[in-house]
Motif scaffolding. Structure first.
Motif, short mmCIF file in Angstrom:
data_model
loop_
_atom_site.label_atom_id
_atom_site.label_comp_id
_atom_site.label_asym_id
_atom_site.label_seq_id
_atom_site.Cartn_x
_atom_site.Cartn_y
_atom_site.Cartn_z
N GLN A 23 -2.10 -7.40 9.30
CA GLN A 23 -3.28 -6.52 9.17
C GLN A 23 -3.51 -5.14 9.53
O GLN A 23 -3.81 -4.17 9.09
CB GLN A 23 -4.76 -7.19 9.98
N ILE A 27 0.93 -1.51 0.02
CA ILE A 27 0.38 -2.01 1.37
C ILE A 27 -0.61 -1.23 2.15
O ILE A 27 -1.70 -2.06 2.30
CB ILE A 27 1.74 -2.45 2.13
N ALA A 77 -4.09 -1.24 0.07
CA ALA A 77 -4.85 -2.47 -0.22
C ALA A 77 -5.46 -2.92 1.27
O ALA A 77 -6.68 -3.24 1.47
CB ALA A 77 -3.83 -3.52 -0.44
N LEU A 78 -4.74 -2.59 2.45
CA LEU A 78 -5.42 -2.77 3.88
C LEU A 78 -6.50 -1.71 3.99
O LEU A 78 -7.51 -2.01 4.66
CB LEU A 78 -4.20 -2.58 4.88
N PRO A 97 -5.09 -7.56 -0.33
CA PRO A 97 -5.24 -7.68 1.15
C PRO A 97 -5.48 -9.50 0.97
O PRO A 97 -5.77 -10.03 0.27
CB PRO A 97 -6.74 -7.21 1.63
N CYS A 141 -9.91 -9.39 7.59
CA CYS A 141 -8.49 -9.16 6.83
C CYS A 141 -7.55 -9.71 7.90
O CYS A 141 -7.27 -9.06 9.01
CB CYS A 141 -8.39 -7.73 6.67
N SER A 154 -1.64 -8.55 4.37
CA SER A 154 -1.41 -8.22 2.77
C SER A 154 -0.15 -8.80 2.12
O SER A 154 0.70 -8.91 2.80
CB SER A 154 -1.49 -6.68 2.65
N THR A 208 2.40 -7.91 -1.27
CA THR A 208 2.95 -6.78 -1.97
C THR A 208 4.04 -7.40 -2.81
O THR A 208 5.04 -8.09 -2.33
CB THR A 208 3.16 -5.53 -1.40
#
Length: 191
Positions: free
Chosen positions: A109, A147, A150-151, A178, A186, A189, A191
């Motif tokens: 996370q 990354i 998205a987080l 995520p 969360c 992630s 990728t």
């Protein structure tokens, strides 16, 4: 690529460059610089602004640092369940992308690499650097990437070239999403 598709791709790259200039050099909103269209990815501007608030500058060098020496073992232990849960999917993805130049990353996370799968091109220095477990790929470390964004945004993203924060990484395109645990928080992630 046909002429219409090439024209659309060129238009998008020009829109990205205008948005970059407005936000990263002039401090204006991305939409203020765009002519004949609205820039559809407001989350990119938010990511760029988070990077600026971390003290990053687009022209700086990108450094793919490992977290502190004592931390990788703790990261591995803390993310064992995440890595174990993701492993079957990562292995399936690795088989699916075997004939490409792409690879998959799993982060926690905080954006720290937990695992990597796929055909990692070891002659490509950046690919070798970012696929090491323990590398910090958060926005405050390496700028806007799939990354970090998205987080930061908690939704799937796709970044195309100049949408990356650093000029040095603006030749890449990447996607990320995520991952959420059973509690809805969360957990990391892809990728």
């Amino acid at each position: 690529m046909n002429i219409a598709a090439a024209g659309a791709a060129d238009h998008r790259l020009r829109q990205i460059e205008r948005a970059r200039h407005a936000v990263l050099q002039e401090g204006r909103p991305a939409t203020a610089a765009l002519v004949g269209g609205w820039y559809e990815n407001a989350w990119i501007e938010r990511s760029w602004r988070r990077c600026l608030s971390c003290g990053l500058r687009p022209q700086d060098s990108v450094v793919f640092d490992l977290i502190a020496a004592q931390q990788p073992r703790r990261i591995e232990e803390a993310n064992h369940a995440l890595a174990a849960a993701a492993r079957p999917v990562l292995e399936q993805l690795e088989r699916a992308i075997a004939s490409t130049r792409y690879f998959a990353l799993l982060t926690n996370q905080d954006g720290v690499v937990v695992d990597a799968h796929g055909p990692i091109e070891r002659s490509e220095r950046r690919a070798t650097l970012i696929t090491r477990p323990g590398v910090d790929l958060s926005e405050c470390s390496v700028g806007t990437t799939a990354i970090g964004a998205a987080l930061g945004e908690l939704h799937p993203v796709w970044l195309h070239r100049g949408e990356h924060f650093f000029q040095a990484t603006s030749c890449y395109s990447c996607a990320g999403a995520p991952l959420f645990g059973p509690d809805g928080a969360c957990a990391g992630s892809w990728t």
